[in-house]
Design an enzyme around this catalytic site. Sequence first.
Site, short mmCIF file in Angstrom:
data_model
loop_
_atom_site.label_atom_id
_atom_site.label_comp_id
_atom_site.label_asym_id
_atom_site.label_seq_id
_atom_site.Cartn_x
_atom_site.Cartn_y
_atom_site.Cartn_z
N TYR B 179 1.02 -1.21 -0.20
CA TYR B 179 0.15 0.06 -0.01
C TYR B 179 0.83 1.09 0.28
CZ TYR B 179 0.86 1.15 4.54
OH TYR B 179 1.98 1.40 5.94
N CYS B 180 0.34 2.45 0.00
CA CYS B 180 0.86 3.64 -0.33
C CYS B 180 0.30 4.67 0.10
CB CYS B 180 1.23 3.66 -1.89
SG CYS B 180 0.61 3.63 -3.23
N ARG B 181 -0.41 5.73 -0.76
CA ARG B 181 -1.16 7.00 -0.13
C ARG B 181 -2.51 6.83 -0.57
NH1 ARG B 181 3.46 10.46 -2.44
NH2 ARG B 181 5.35 10.95 -0.76
N CYS B 185 -2.12 7.14 -6.12
CA CYS B 185 -0.42 6.92 -5.60
C CYS B 185 -0.04 6.30 -6.67
CB CYS B 185 -0.08 7.21 -4.54
SG CYS B 185 1.33 6.68 -3.98
N SER B 188 2.94 2.24 -5.05
CA SER B 188 2.13 0.63 -4.72
C SER B 188 2.21 -0.13 -5.98
CB SER B 188 0.96 0.19 -3.75
OG SER B 188 0.59 1.18 -4.16
#
Lengths: 225, 225
Positions: B179-181, B185, B188
């Site tokens: 996962y990321c933002r 985003c 990921s």
Amino acid sequence: MKNPNRAFKDAIYEQFARVGKAVSSPKRLELLDLLCQGPRTVEVLAKESGLTIANASQHLQVLRAARLVEAEKEGLHVIYRLADQTVCEFFRAMRILAESRLAEVEQIKRRFLEGREGMEPVDREALLKLVREGGVTVLDVRPVEEYKAGHIPGALSLPLKELQLRLSELPRDQEIVAYCRGPYCVLSVQAIEILRAKGFNAIRLEEGIQDLRALGFPIAMGEEA
Amino acid sequence: MKNPNRAFKDAIYEQFARVGKAVSSPKRLELLDLLCQGPRTVEVLAKESGLTIANASQHLQVLRAARLVEAEKEGLHVIYRLADQTVCEFFRAMRILAESRLAEVEQIKRRFLEGREGMEPVDREALLKLVREGGVTVLDVRPVEEYKAGHIPGALSLPLKELQLRLSELPRDQEIVAYCRGPYCVLSVQAIEILRAKGFNAIRLEEGIQDLRALGFPIAMGEEA
DNA sequence: TAAGCATTCAATAAATTAATTGAATACTAA
DNA sequence: TTAGTATTCAATTAATTTATTGAATGCTTA
């Protein structure tokens, strides 16, 4: 690696900005606020917002292009309505953000209300409790159609326009709490002015019906009980 | 009777529109989104959003004029940050409204992700449950500072930039969830691409840290455990 | 004190938005 | 079919917003 991502992001934020652009004009916000109260024709919206018909129509089309509102032709009229209840909630979120971040909002409101009795900020919680528990006469001074679309349970419907003629229906021995569409709607302000001039003990509830709904307050529909 | 009210309403909606105008530009929305991840210098914001420094600075000043962000001089740099966590929530509300009302958003996303494995929409609830209960290796591919500011409890911090060099730290016998933002985003997305090319069983969690926070997901702070 | 860097300012050109006007369209009712 | 009404459309003008450029400011460190 960087470039295709840029195009993607640009495309996405451009879409988000469609909503932003729709709510970037004071007049469109006023129209949106009116539509939070229920469906309206272009004519009515124009009149209530002080716009020409053509101008109102154009603003409404901008709102429609952002899919925040929908239009439906009904005979001679076109009826606009919110596309979704979440639009109303979004508008409210924006209003509350502006209230909390921009001191000017409170300032403008204070200046407008200053010198008028019964409009001073009161303990909101206590007043709402009183309203909920029936310790006061609750007066809905909006037009009847809006009352029918949703009102405080037990509230009397007495539109501002009829107020002068129907004062006899109001109690002199109990506190009267008047409300309308919300803190920036002047219906209840004018009602309080009339009532106090006639010697009633009346105060204003700032919260409008959409605020109460958002606060989880019970809302009644239809005719007066 | 009509005129002073008009002036009042115009003044109020004009204030609300200050917020609307601030969020009416795609680039400002991107900056706001970045600031939801934490404080940043002008330089970093400009780079991440693909703006020139001067242009980023001007957009930031617009956001500041609407009091959505604050700036603080720290040595040679100026650090911008959200004025308030509610700004982040407002941005998210706007994003969600756009997602639900504008089919184009989903379309753009689908087109961007199409053809890539591990990015297909999955049962969000089931995936979140898996993540929460530790049935998978959770990978945080954002820069370390962002991980420190808030991450999924138990998640491994492995910034995208270091991913290639640190593949040996990852399990081959367990599913990896990166996962990321947030959904827009690309960190990921790129991580998943690398991982799958190397034979890992990796899928993407669309939700970013701010989404999880809003969903009431527990968030851990600080260094890796 | 001078050089270097991050940021802001100021000026400009290009693009977008807003209000106004009058004409066009679409529907209703006579 | 005609007249009347509500709404939209199209064209114009004025105002606002955006990106770009180069210069100015303010801070740090050598």
